[in-house]
Design an enzyme around this catalytic site. Structure first.
Site, PDB file in Angstrom:
ATOM      1  N   ASN A   1      -3.587   6.509  -0.467  1.00  0.00           N
ATOM      2  CA  ASN A   1      -2.975   6.638   0.856  1.00  0.00           C
ATOM      3  C   ASN A   1      -2.085   7.872   0.966  1.00  0.00           C
ATOM      4  O   ASN A   1      -1.901   8.425   2.043  1.00  0.00           O
ATOM      5  CB  ASN A   1      -2.188   5.372   1.206  1.00  0.00           C
ATOM      6  CG  ASN A   1      -3.121   4.252   1.658  1.00  0.00           C
ATOM      7  OD1 ASN A   1      -4.271   4.506   2.034  1.00  0.00           O
ATOM      8  ND2 ASN A   1      -2.651   3.024   1.608  1.00  0.00           N
TER       9      ASN A   1
ATOM     10  N   SER B   1       0.819  -1.214   0.000  1.00  0.00           N
ATOM     11  CA  SER B   1       0.000   0.000   0.000  1.00  0.00           C
ATOM     12  C   SER B   1       0.856   1.268   0.000  1.00  0.00           C
ATOM     13  O   SER B   1       0.299   2.362  -0.127  1.00  0.00           O
ATOM     14  CB  SER B   1      -0.985   0.014   1.170  1.00  0.00           C
ATOM     15  OG  SER B   1      -0.568  -0.757   2.225  1.00  0.00           O
TER      16      SER B   1
END
Ligand code: 3HC
Length: 667
Positions: free
Chosen positions: A477, A406
């Site tokens: 993110n 991520s």
């Protein structure tokens, strides 16, 4: 090419629409329909008219690209009126999807015949609209109040079989001979003559409206369109004369069209489709075949990722290090499927079928023949590089090697192999079997066909895939990180977690930053020394408040994970603030937005400037489908435009934040 043509079949005129890709009701189609029906009505040899479409579908709606532009050609209502009041029977011959304005057109035909695979519906609510071509008034006259209220407010299409049951179609045609069956059916209707929908009575129980509101209140929170749709159905029930109901529909439609919600939802409709397109991809790029998938890691992410492929019928080999972790992971997949089967989503037989496609393994060697391998282990660069180095030695050439990282640098991961052209990121969002978003991370050396294949397989497993470039946290993110720091700072200045989170949930997000922190776990990355308290998180962890997992974090949680503001957590916050000598002040909701959301918008502009996203609308797709940004606010970039670049820039500059040049240029 003409978008509407006519031809005569004995005593029947066929009006044929051909406006690829979806036969939308563009202005020239409306003109062609008007001319076609005029021709049929004027010719005494013609006894009935069939409306049919070429290509993949019946008319799939109004042409959304025309919305907001100066009108051209005949207006929709006049074409519909011409059809409904025609002196000869008009028959709609339906295949593919008769949606929105397409179904409204069919409702102004006097009879409808459809192939069994056809679908019929009014999805306007999903565009923040309502069927503004009389659909809210005519559907109740054909299928009854209950079914009409459900179709208008939820927007889901129904099958041809269901349409036959409800009276929405009068007959089913053979799948491969709609043209012939429609002609035969039309001849049968000549004796019956026209049957204008407007003359039919409204039947059914209006009690359905309150029932739908009660059942969908949570889902519809913040949305205007479902309620506007229901008000129109109520008007259909209240007015015997359709023209009175049509007036209400018109007013409600124009209100929705003028509002920002529909603009946002229409923007998302196109954004979602645009996201699948990869800029600069060579025209001759062909896809690699994906017949077998490998997943490394049977934890929450690995298991969720695996479920997507099994559900699509693609076999998966799932690899773990230890037998107990492997058994646990496989057990959870089965449990999740069985829970869905118990809810009636599919049969137990289907569960066994999907589980039969799963091969658990303790050895990476078993991935040798896979076409796509997705690594879903914990976030540690050294470990990931070791795994990719091993895969490079084991897996057949031409396979795609993907990491579900991520945050980490996909180029560095790729450097652990001798085939960086086959390496990319496939970043799923938790729970990976549910969340729609997939960020496909393109490394510097990722081959175009590897990228295109990852995007295509994403679509195949039901995801909305977006291309992202390599940077810390990619698109989603990276932007998320820009709201957490100011949210924490706001607590130090006097806000409470529940106040900050409420601004986010009122905005329409599923949760605020502190709810999200509690969900993720406050102890992630904690040094585990309760005597060392340097941050507010340290203070909460030192007090044993780790988040939802142990029932206490920024909030207190009961056994059903319901959250309540925590006196203890708030006292810890107050105490930490006092010890840090931070003065307490009142914080307004507007300030929370300016401090937490404006920097995200700014980061979106920086991402674009650096070429880490292909286009602004991709960023909106990431936020709507990956983080629950309310679709009626159109994603952070669309919302930023509505909020006003000038206002955002001056607020950011006041906070001392470096503003993206492209955002400044808009101000
Ligand atoms: N107007 C303009 N363009 C449309 C369109 C429409 N109504 N529907 C689809 N398109 C375009 C898409 O943008 C896409 O363009 P692209 O190739 O340049 O990206 C292309 O047609 C193909 O669309 P899909 O990729 O979605 O194709 P699928 O085969 O997967 O799906 C579909 C076909 C089910 C018809 C789907 O496109 C769809 O759901 N369309 C929207 C249907 C809809 O909402 N209709 C109501 C419109 S509003 C209305 O009618 C108002 C009236 O009540 C007054």
């Amino acid at each position: 090419m003409q978008s509407v043509s006519t031809h005569i079949e004995g005593d029947v005129l066929v009006v044929l629409v051909n406006n690829p890709p979806v036969n939308a009701l563009s202005w020239h189609v409306r003109q062609g329909l008007k001319d076609g029906f005029e021709q049929g009505l004027a010719d005494p040899a013609i006894k009935a008219i069939v409306l049919r479409c070429e290509g993949q579908t019946f008319i799939a709606g109004a042409d959304i690209t025309e919305f907001g532009k100066p009108p051209q050609g005949p207006d929709f209502a006049s074409v519909l009126n011409q059809m409904e009041t025609a002196s000869k029977p008009i028959i709609a011959a339906i295949h593919g999807t008769a949606l929105g304005g397409g179904l409204e057109t069919a409702l102004c035909c006097h009879y409808r015949i459809a192939v069994p695979s056809a679908k019929l519906g009014v999805p306007e609510v999903k565009l923040g609209l309502l069927p503004g071509g009389g659909g809210t008034q005519r559907l109740p006259r054909v299928v009854g109040i209950e079914q009409a209220a459900v179709m208008c407010s939820l927007g889901e299409p129904i099958s041809a079989k269901k349409a036959l049951e409800t009276g929405l179609v009068d007959a089913l045609a053979q799948e491969n001979d709609l043209a012939g069956d429609a002609l035969r059916f039309a001849r049968d209707m000549i004796a019956k003559g026209p049957r204008p929908t407007r003359d039919r009575p409204v039947t059914g129980d209006i009690g359905i409206v309150e029932k739908l509101k009660a059942e969908n209140g949570r889902k519809w929170k913040g949305f205007d369109a479902p309620y506007a749709n229901l008000r129109c159905v109520e008007a259909a029930a209240a007015h015997a004369n359709i023209d009175d109901g049509l007036k209400v529909e018109r007013e409600e439609f124009l209100k929705l069209m003028a509002g920002s919600q529909s603009a946002a939802q229409r923007h998302m409709f196109f954004a979602e489709r645009q996201a699948a397109k990869i800029d600069g991809l060579p025209k001759d790029t062909s896809l690699r075949e994906i017949r077998k998938v490998g997943v490394i890691g049977a934890g929450t992410m690995g298991g969720g990722i695996t479920m997507n492929f099994l559900a699509t019928g693609i076999p998966v080999t799932i690899v773990e290090m230890q037998q107990d972790a492997l058994d646990r992971g496989v057990g959870i997949i089965r449990k999740n499927y069985e829970a869905s089967a118990a809810k009636g989503r599919f049969t137990q037989e289907k569960v066994e079928q999907m589980m039969g496609l799963l091969t658990p393994s303790l050895s990476l060697d078993d991935l040798a023949e896979c076409d796509l391998i997705i690594e879903a282990i914990y976030e540690n660069m050294d470990v990931k590089k070791e795994v990719f180095g091993k895969l490079d030695r084991i897996v057949k050439q031409g396979a795609i090697l993907a990491s579900n990282t991520s945050y980490l640098d996909v180029n560095e991961i790729a450097s652990a192999t001798a085939r960086p052209q086959d390496v990319l990121g496939m970043h799923f969002f938790s729970p990976a079997n549910v969340m729609k978003l997939l960020e496909v991370v393109r490394g510097d050396k990722t081959a175009p066909d590897a990228l295109a294949t990852a995007m295509a397989i994403g679509k195949k497993i039901g995801k909305i895939a977006v291309v992202a470039g390599v940077c810390h946290g990619f698109i989603g993110n990276r932007m998320l990180s820009k709201r957490q720091a100011p949210a924490n700072a706001l607590l130090m200045e006097g806000a409470l977690p529940e106040q900050v989170d409420k601004v986010f949930t009122d905005f329409g997000m599923p949760m605020g930053p502190f709810q999200m922190s509690d969900l993720a776990g406050l102890d992630i990355g904690w040094h585990r020394d309760p005597s060392k308290v340097e941050t507010l998180r340290d203070a909460l962890c030192a007090a044993g408040r780790f988040g939802q997992k142990n029932g206490k974090g920024f909030y207190d949680y009961d056994e059903k994970r319901n959250r309540t503001p925590s006196a203890e957590a708030n006292a810890i916050i107050e105490d930490f603030r006092a010890r840090s000598n931070m003065p307490k002040r009142d914080i307004s909701d507007q300030e929370i937005i300016e401090r937490c959301i404006y920097p995200m918008v700014n980061e979106g502009y920086l991402i674009l400037e650096e070429g880490k996203a292909q286009r602004a609308s991709d960023i909106d797709v990431v936020w709507v489908y990956g983080y629950g940004w309310p679709v009626y606010r159109g994603g952070p970039m669309f919302w930023g435009d509505l909020e006003g670049a000038g206002k955002i820039v001056s607020a950011l500059e006041k906070q001392g934040i470096k503003v993206a040049d492209s955002l400044k240029a808009k101000a």
